[in-house]
Each structure stands twice: as C-alpha cells, then as structure tokens.
Design a protein around this motif. Structure first.
Motif, PDB file in Angstrom:
ATOM      1  N   UNK A  57       0.799  -1.234   0.000  1.00 26.70           N
ATOM      2  CA  UNK A  57       0.000   0.000   0.000  1.00 26.70           C
ATOM      3  C   UNK A  57       0.828   1.279   0.000  1.00 26.70           C
ATOM      4  N   UNK A  58       2.083   1.197   0.381  1.00 27.10           N
ATOM      5  CA  UNK A  58       2.893   2.414   0.500  1.00 27.10           C
ATOM      6  C   UNK A  58       4.035   2.500  -0.504  1.00 27.10           C
ATOM      7  N   UNK A  59       4.456   1.359  -1.037  1.00 30.56           N
ATOM      8  CA  UNK A  59       5.629   1.346  -1.928  1.00 30.56           C
ATOM      9  C   UNK A  59       5.327   0.832  -3.333  1.00 30.56           C
ATOM     10  N   UNK A  60       4.076   0.497  -3.623  1.00 33.14           N
ATOM     11  CA  UNK A  60       3.737  -0.075  -4.929  1.00 33.14           C
ATOM     12  C   UNK A  60       2.603   0.676  -5.597  1.00 33.14           C
ATOM     13  N   UNK A  61       2.669   0.664  -6.922  1.00 35.70           N
ATOM     14  CA  UNK A  61       1.593   1.144  -7.792  1.00 35.70           C
ATOM     15  C   UNK A  61       1.366   0.037  -8.814  1.00 35.70           C
ATOM     16  N   UNK A  62       0.180  -0.026  -9.382  1.00 30.42           N
ATOM     17  CA  UNK A  62      -0.060  -1.017 -10.435  1.00 30.42           C
ATOM     18  C   UNK A  62      -0.668  -0.327 -11.653  1.00 30.42           C
ATOM     19  N   UNK A  63      -0.535  -1.000 -12.806  1.00 28.29           N
ATOM     20  CA  UNK A  63      -1.172  -0.477 -14.014  1.00 28.29           C
ATOM     21  C   UNK A  63      -2.127  -1.518 -14.592  1.00 28.29           C
ATOM     22  N   UNK A  64      -2.964  -1.050 -15.497  1.00 26.58           N
ATOM     23  CA  UNK A  64      -3.965  -1.919 -16.131  1.00 26.58           C
ATOM     24  C   UNK A  64      -3.410  -2.651 -17.350  1.00 26.58           C
ATOM     25  N   UNK A  65      -2.114  -2.530 -17.622  1.00 25.73           N
ATOM     26  CA  UNK A  65      -1.541  -3.097 -18.849  1.00 25.73           C
ATOM     27  C   UNK A  65      -1.977  -4.543 -19.080  1.00 25.73           C
ATOM     28  N   UNK A  66      -2.488  -4.817 -20.263  1.00 22.93           N
ATOM     29  CA  UNK A  66      -2.792  -6.191 -20.667  1.00 22.93           C
ATOM     30  C   UNK A  66      -3.793  -6.926 -19.807  1.00 22.93           C
ATOM     31  N   UNK A  67      -4.561  -6.211 -18.994  1.00 17.07           N
ATOM     32  CA  UNK A  67      -5.518  -6.878 -18.095  1.00 17.07           C
ATOM     33  C   UNK A  67      -6.768  -6.010 -18.004  1.00 17.07           C
ATOM     34  N   UNK A  68      -7.579  -6.098 -19.048  1.00 21.13           N
ATOM     35  CA  UNK A  68      -8.668  -5.143 -19.240  1.00 21.13           C
ATOM     36  C   UNK A  68      -9.979  -5.732 -18.725  1.00 21.13           C
ATOM     37  N   UNK A  69     -10.123  -5.753 -17.409  1.00 17.63           N
ATOM     38  CA  UNK A  69     -11.225  -6.471 -16.777  1.00 17.63           C
ATOM     39  C   UNK A  69     -11.728  -5.665 -15.585  1.00 17.63           C
ATOM     40  N   UNK A  70     -12.984  -5.238 -15.645  1.00 16.36           N
ATOM     41  CA  UNK A  70     -13.524  -4.367 -14.605  1.00 16.36           C
ATOM     42  C   UNK A  70     -13.545  -5.062 -13.242  1.00 16.36           C
ATOM     43  N   UNK A  71     -13.931  -6.336 -13.200  1.00 16.98           N
ATOM     44  CA  UNK A  71     -13.969  -7.053 -11.924  1.00 16.98           C
ATOM     45  C   UNK A  71     -12.590  -7.030 -11.256  1.00 16.98           C
ATOM     46  N   UNK A  72     -11.557  -7.213 -12.042  1.00 10.14           N
ATOM     47  CA  UNK A  72     -10.186  -7.230 -11.517  1.00 10.14           C
ATOM     48  C   UNK A  72      -9.767  -5.833 -11.062  1.00 10.14           C
ATOM     49  N   UNK A  73     -10.161  -4.827 -11.824  1.00  8.27           N
ATOM     50  CA  UNK A  73      -9.861  -3.440 -11.451  1.00  8.27           C
ATOM     51  C   UNK A  73     -10.532  -3.082 -10.126  1.00  8.27           C
ATOM     52  N   UNK A  74     -11.777  -3.529  -9.957  1.00  9.66           N
ATOM     53  CA  UNK A  74     -12.489  -3.199  -8.719  1.00  9.66           C
ATOM     54  C   UNK A  74     -11.815  -3.866  -7.516  1.00  9.66           C
ATOM     55  N   UNK A  75     -11.355  -5.098  -7.672  1.00  7.09           N
ATOM     56  CA  UNK A  75     -10.607  -5.728  -6.581  1.00  7.09           C
ATOM     57  C   UNK A  75      -9.355  -4.915  -6.255  1.00  7.09           C
ATOM     58  N   UNK A  76      -8.663  -4.467  -7.282  1.00  4.88           N
ATOM     59  CA  UNK A  76      -7.448  -3.671  -7.057  1.00  4.88           C
ATOM     60  C   UNK A  76      -7.780  -2.357  -6.350  1.00  4.88           C
ATOM     61  N   UNK A  77      -8.892  -1.725  -6.739  1.00  2.02           N
ATOM     62  CA  UNK A  77      -9.299  -0.478  -6.073  1.00  2.02           C
ATOM     63  C   UNK A  77      -9.599  -0.750  -4.598  1.00  2.02           C
ATOM     64  N   UNK A  78     -10.227  -1.885  -4.313  1.00  2.00           N
ATOM     65  CA  UNK A  78     -10.559  -2.207  -2.919  1.00  2.00           C
ATOM     66  C   UNK A  78      -9.313  -2.477  -2.092  1.00  2.00           C
ATOM     67  N   UNK A  79      -8.275  -3.025  -2.675  1.00  2.00           N
ATOM     68  CA  UNK A  79      -7.046  -3.325  -1.928  1.00  2.00           C
ATOM     69  C   UNK A  79      -6.084  -2.143  -1.854  1.00  2.00           C
ATOM     70  N   UNK A  80      -5.879  -1.471  -2.983  1.00  2.00           N
ATOM     71  CA  UNK A  80      -4.834  -0.441  -3.072  1.00  2.00           C
ATOM     72  C   UNK A  80      -5.389   0.976  -3.002  1.00  2.00           C
ATOM     73  N   UNK A  81      -6.650   1.136  -3.336  1.00  2.00           N
ATOM     74  CA  UNK A  81      -7.214   2.473  -3.484  1.00  2.00           C
ATOM     75  C   UNK A  81      -6.955   2.987  -4.889  1.00  2.00           C
TER      76      UNK A  81
END
Ligand code: MN
Length: 328
Positions: free
Chosen positions: A257-281
């Motif tokens: 949560x403090x030292x990492x960022x993620x990108x959507x590269x090659x993984x174009x899936x709303x369900x997966x994005x929402x999980x990432x938003x819930x974990x990382x913000x």
C-alpha cells in the motif's frame, strides 16, 4: 476519456527486436516488428484516436536483462536509452521515457539511471525482471534485486526519487519445470505474473522498504495477481503464533500500500480493477495498454466505459501518473 497517460508501452531497437519474436505466431511477426520499431506513425495515430495524451516508453523484454556479457548489456542499455531520448525529444508533448538498466552490474545500473534522469530527462526505470550475468553463476543464475549487492543501487533510486517499473520476463528453463509440456502457460498466460509477483514479494520480504521507505515500485497487469492474494500472504496459519520468518519488519500489505503502484496493462477487466481499487485504493492504479503486445483500442475502449466513478477514472487515467512522474 481524453487526456489519458499510458506507461507500459514498449519499443525496440534493432539489437533487441528479436527478443519479442517468440511471443506471437510467425504470421503476426511483420506487424509486431512494425509496431515495436514505430514511434511517430501508427503509435501516435492510435494515441490520437483513443484519447491518449502521453505514453511513457520503455524497451521490449527481456532485452538488457538477458544479455549475460556485462559490457554488452551496458552498451545496449546506453544505446537504447540514447535512441529513446532522441525519439522523445521530437515530441516531448507526447512521449516520455523509462531507462533500460544493465542490472548485471549494480554500479553501472545506478550510473546509467543517474545519467538518464539528470541528463536525458527520463522519469524512471523499467527493468524486465531478474538479470543474467556471466560473472555471477555463468549467466544461468537469475539475479533478483533483493540480493544484498543491489542495496546501494536502491539507495541511488531513492536518492533520485524516481519510480522503478518491475516488468515481467519468463523464468529460465531450469526454473520452469512446472511448465514442462505446457508451453502455453509461459509468457502472459501465467508465467510472467508468477515470476514478477514472486520477485515483488522478495523485495517486500527482504526489508528493502524498511531501509528505503520512499521507494516506489510499479507493477503491470493489474498487480500480477498480488491484489487478489495480499490478505492471504499476511494471514496464512494465523492461529500459529510465531514471529515472521522474513527480515521485513512490517506486513506485506503495508509495503504494497505504500511502496507499490499497479497499471492496467494487458488486463482489461472491470472485476479485476475493482478488486485492485478495494485493496490499493484508486490513487495507486494507472492506465496502461502494453502496446504493442496488446491493442490500444482494446485497452482504451474497455477503460473509457468501465463501471468505476468518473473521479476514479480521471485519477487512474491521468492524474495519478501525472503526479507520480511529476509530468505537469
Ligand atoms: Mn509489457
């Protein structure tokens, strides 16, 4: 959405082009070559057509990381970076750059990053997983960057205050026995994510971020599976009261949560994005396509219509990257 910034976007120089040949069937190789070598034609037209204001460009994979001869690795990295600097200088309004680094030699890698940031105006580094070095294990030993010889390098990254994008590569044959007889699992299907996730977890567990708490690492492909697993990583066998076995002082989730960022590269899936938003913000997720291995239209059409708030779309599509890479 107009004004998007994309940051896992690759190009090749003739010396590294062949590294990408195995990732598509022969019939697609002409097209992929053109996409990799092109900067100002097809790429720019696609950016215009799909609302991408700026791409941060990086060399293809594994490229420098798989060159076992140190001097060659240093030379190719330098030439790729010089080429990229020239291309970006033609359209500084549309392109910025990540440095390729000869991690075989940690001192040389630190010097090259320093040169790229201070002299060429690069916004960070993108490194394709572990490196192979003929001076360490005959080039057959994967060198991961939690190893002690890389601590001074990380000190330089922290001092330069630029993000480090940890990009995938395939495991070496001796470390890929689980995939034997199942070559379709290599590359983006599965092996890229496994390889990169373990590397990222090694960095977290090693205590690197206790020593350098300001370091910022970027992972592609919606976090290489880590958002989905982060709770389990910290909570397995929670009824067994034992101190952690790794040198790191804090929970993996804290570093994530403090030292990492993620990108959507090659993984174009709303369900997966929402999980990432819930974990990382939504402040630590950034739009990317993974051009030319994925299509810009596939990434942009999905992202522009994804069921997230407009406030989050603007953060993920533009303002997070703008802030992290100090682009304004
Ligand atoms: Mn990529």
């Amino acid at each position: 959405m107009q004004g998007k910034i994309a940051l896992e976007e690759h190009f090749a120089i003739p010396d590294t082009l062949q590294d990408s040949a195995g990732f598509v069937p022969g019939a697609y190789w002409d097209e992929l070559q053109h996409r990799l070598l092109d900067i100002h034609d097809t790429r720019l037209k696609l950016m215009d057509a799909h609302g991408i204001d700026l791409m941060i460009l990086s060399l293809n994979a594994p490229a420098v990381q798989a060159i076992t001869d140190r001097e060659t690795a240093i030379d190719i990295a330098r030439r790729a970076n010089d080429t990229l600097a020239e291309e970006c200088a033609r359209r500084p309004d549309r392109f910025r750059a990540f440095a390729a680094l000869p991690m075989q030699d940690p001192d040389a890698a630190a010097r090259e990053l320093d040169r790229c940031v201070k002299e060429l105006g690069f916004v960070g580094a993108l490194v394709n997983g572990f490196s192979q070095d003929s001076l360490q294990g005959d080039g057959e030993t994967p060198l991961y960057y939690d190893l002690p010889q890389y601590r001074p390098f990380w000190g330089e990254v922290a001092k330069l205050d630029v993000p480090f994008y940890l990009h995938p590569r395939n495991p070496l044959p001796q470390d890929a026995r689980i995939y034997e007889g199942h070559p379709w699992l290599l590359g983006p299907t599965w092996a890229f994510a496994q390889e990169t996730a373990v590397h990222a977890l090694r960095l977290m567990g090693s205590g690197l971020f206790d020593e350098h708490p300001s370091l910022q690492i970027v992972l592609g492909h919606m976090g290489e599976g880590i958002p989905y697993m982060i709770w389990r990583i910290d909570h397995r066998n929670a009824w067994v009261k034992l101190p952690p076995k790794h040198p790191a002082k804090r929970k993996f989730a804290d570093y994530f949560n403090e030292n990492f960022h993620i990108t959507t590269s090659g993984n174009f899936r709303t369900q997966t994005l929402i999980d990432a938003i819930l974990e990382l913000g939504a402040d630590r997720i950034m739009f990317s396509t993974d051009w030319p291995f994925e299509n810009v239209d596939h990434a942009a059409d999905w992202f522009d219509a994804a069921s997230v708030s407009e406030a989050d779309r603007i953060k993920i599509g533009r303002t997070n990257a703008s802030r992290l890479f100090k682009l304004e």
